[in-house]
Design a protein around this motif. Sequence first.
Motif, PDB file in Angstrom:
ATOM      1  N   PHE A 184       0.852  -1.189   0.000  1.00 19.04           N
ATOM      2  CA  PHE A 184       0.000   0.000   0.000  1.00 19.04           C
ATOM      3  C   PHE A 184       0.889   1.241   0.000  1.00 19.04           C
ATOM      4  O   PHE A 184       1.864   1.311   0.751  1.00 19.04           O
ATOM      5  CB  PHE A 184      -0.903   0.017   1.240  1.00 19.04           C
ATOM      6  N   ILE A 185       0.527   2.221  -0.835  1.00 24.21           N
ATOM      7  CA  ILE A 185       1.322   3.451  -0.931  1.00 24.21           C
ATOM      8  C   ILE A 185       0.484   4.606  -0.378  1.00 24.21           C
ATOM      9  O   ILE A 185      -0.651   4.812  -0.824  1.00 24.21           O
ATOM     10  CB  ILE A 185       1.698   3.764  -2.402  1.00 24.21           C
ATOM     11  N   GLU A 186       1.056   5.346   0.549  1.00 29.72           N
ATOM     12  CA  GLU A 186       0.346   6.477   1.162  1.00 29.72           C
ATOM     13  C   GLU A 186       1.319   7.649   1.281  1.00 29.72           C
ATOM     14  O   GLU A 186       2.489   7.525   0.910  1.00 29.72           O
ATOM     15  CB  GLU A 186      -0.194   6.076   2.546  1.00 29.72           C
ATOM     16  N   ALA A 187       0.846   8.773   1.808  1.00 27.85           N
ATOM     17  CA  ALA A 187       1.722   9.948   1.893  1.00 27.85           C
ATOM     18  C   ALA A 187       1.315  10.853   3.049  1.00 27.85           C
ATOM     19  O   ALA A 187       0.184  10.788   3.537  1.00 27.85           O
ATOM     20  CB  ALA A 187       1.638  10.733   0.582  1.00 27.85           C
ATOM     21  N   SER A 188       2.277  11.682   3.468  1.00 30.31           N
ATOM     22  CA  SER A 188       1.959  12.743   4.429  1.00 30.31           C
ATOM     23  C   SER A 188       2.882  13.908   4.116  1.00 30.31           C
ATOM     24  O   SER A 188       3.886  13.744   3.429  1.00 30.31           O
ATOM     25  CB  SER A 188       2.183  12.257   5.859  1.00 30.31           C
ATOM     26  N   SER A 189       2.520  15.086   4.608  1.00 27.99           N
ATOM     27  CA  SER A 189       3.339  16.252   4.271  1.00 27.99           C
ATOM     28  C   SER A 189       3.240  17.319   5.342  1.00 27.99           C
ATOM     29  O   SER A 189       2.238  17.397   6.061  1.00 27.99           O
ATOM     30  CB  SER A 189       2.849  16.866   2.951  1.00 27.99           C
ATOM     31  N   GLY A 190       4.307  18.103   5.407  1.00 26.73           N
ATOM     32  CA  GLY A 190       4.273  19.307   6.239  1.00 26.73           C
ATOM     33  C   GLY A 190       4.269  19.001   7.724  1.00 26.73           C
ATOM     34  O   GLY A 190       4.067  17.878   8.162  1.00 26.73           O
ATOM     35  N   PHE A 191       4.512  20.026   8.498  1.00 29.92           N
ATOM     36  CA  PHE A 191       4.551  19.867   9.941  1.00 29.92           C
ATOM     37  C   PHE A 191       3.808  21.028  10.552  1.00 29.92           C
ATOM     38  O   PHE A 191       4.081  22.177  10.229  1.00 29.92           O
ATOM     39  CB  PHE A 191       5.993  19.845  10.438  1.00 29.92           C
ATOM     40  N   GLY A 192       2.885  20.734  11.413  1.00 27.82           N
ATOM     41  CA  GLY A 192       2.124  21.824  12.006  1.00 27.82           C
ATOM     42  C   GLY A 192       2.225  21.764  13.507  1.00 27.82           C
ATOM     43  O   GLY A 192       2.721  20.816  14.077  1.00 27.82           O
TER      44      GLY A 192
END
Length: 586
Positions: free
Chosen positions: A354-362
Amino acid sequence: MALSRGAVLFFKLLACLLWLFELSHGKKQFPLKNLPPLRKASSYPTGCPATYDYIVIGGGTAGCPLAATLSLKYKVLLLERGGSPYGNRNVSYMENFHIGLLNMAPDSAAQAFISTDGVINARARVLGGGTCINAGFYSRASSSFIQQVGWDEELVNKSFPWVEEKIVQWPKIAPWQAALRDGLLQAGVAPFNGYTYDHVSGTKVGGTIFDETGYRHTAADLLAAGDPNNLRVLLHASVHRIVFDSRQGCLKPRAIGVQFTDENGGHHQAFLNNKKDSEIIVSAGAIGTPQLLLLSGIGPKNHLKSHNIPVVLHNKYVGKGMADNPMNSIFIPTRSPPRQSLIETVGITEEGVFIEASSGFGQSSESVHCHHGIMSAEIGQLSTIPPKQRTLEAAQKYTQNKLNLPKEVFHGGFILEKIDGPLSTGHLVLTDTDVRNNPAVTFNYFSHPQDLNRCVYGIKTIERILKTNRFSELSADGTGFSMERVLNMSVQANVNLIPKHTNDTESLEQFCKDTVITIWHYHGGCHVGKVVDQHYRVLGVSGLRVVDGSIFSRSPGTNPQATVMMMGRYMGVKILRERLGRAAGV
Ligand code: FAD
């Protein structure tokens, strides 16, 4: 007092505006006014004469929907070792996802642990369990999974919507997630299945428990669907032992009560009533449930004796078959920092990757002022500490001291790949008899060659995605990414405590092994047929069941929370029907 026509018109107009507002902001909010009072465990009177039809241990992802459902007909006591999620900003706001995981205070909602493999991990310690600290992505198990575990499909198909209509939304897809969607399709992970909760091959956008403002809805909200008059919830109630009646003459030891400590260290006991079908149900999660069975005397007898725990029942399988889906993640530096997003898009390949993603830091203005990497991994930062000294304490000291890091090191996003299953398994053992401490957990990541092959396939799929036009245009000069460079950055990031090798960027097998991290989908420890029967009753004793991720021999779907919450509701209805017949009316 009668209202004037003008006032009536005004209120009608207001109601109409509110209705329009709800329509434009997606679903109607599930009303929480029926939430039972959330009381501290110290409020439980010593020698309390109350008895219960059900005592549920662990108010987590499965425990909350289960307790709510059982309370519709029976007296239920729900004991949760953590505090309330309401009013806790680290829990409630998506922007605080990373710092919530890094908070190592003894009463924080996430309790960090490091598996003996050297992978930094976390477990929930709050009402609502994993749904309060997770990345929020919501996706159902496949229909073949439902068939394999032998669930009644009709009831499953009623139980999923029961959860969804209360706490699940469609995401307003973030730019990084849209890029992954397009990149997956251009790389051949097709077709596009649109927005769906279903597990279907190809690329899709799934649900989320965050609403459009980034506010998190959790399994704790599901308690409002119970009967507040029948449901007693205690917070900071750490159960350290299940009490059995093992008198001579009884066929099997019978679970009759529990012992727990409150937030001040005070000791309490609670008991079931004498009715034949009353039960204790352990929903303490894949780490907490095997740990509690062992502490209560159910497990391998030599292990129990080595900790001076009186043996109630010898069962060599308790704590065996622990598994955690290995995740490897590639950091992608981008021209401009992407907006923060957790998981919204997933590529479901036929190869079981399974391919997923996340981005940025808050992080919200109230929180600690420093930037943190995803999943406790600090990009390029923990590497400043020698591997053997990368303990939890070192990580904590590090996070406190790094207020002045250049923001640029966090500008970018991740694409990650996770293995279905997995086939590699390990075990859990006690390190001491204090329930507040983590047991020692070993997952043996990639000990099964098929898991390693699938990781390599996943990294090659990410390489294909990075080569698409969609991703090339995100790179600093618009010409694309060098795979060697991004692999090297991920190795340099030192995201775990595993020693690195010089061939990490040449051998994808070595890369997988050396940069493995967790996506926190650990499960097992109380397998069906080994520790529990088909109905999740603990084998060899009576009055005791397990309902949580510890019964799984593989993790459901791309991400498990949907199925774990569904299972809580499903098992609640099943148990009511067993006890009341169809008259249960649920
Ligand atoms: P839990 O939800 O952990 O519940 C166990 C509860 O029991 C906890 O509240 C705990 O405090 C309590 N407890 C334990 N021991 C005791 C005791 N002795 N006495 C009293 N109470 C006790 N899944 C997804 O589908 N999507 C995601 O995006 C996702 N992201 C994740 C990110 C993180 C950081 C984590 C940790 C998990 C993530 N998951 C995700 C996985 C998912 O959240 C878990 O698999 C799921 O929540 C496990 O549910 P459970 O009921 O088995 O255990």
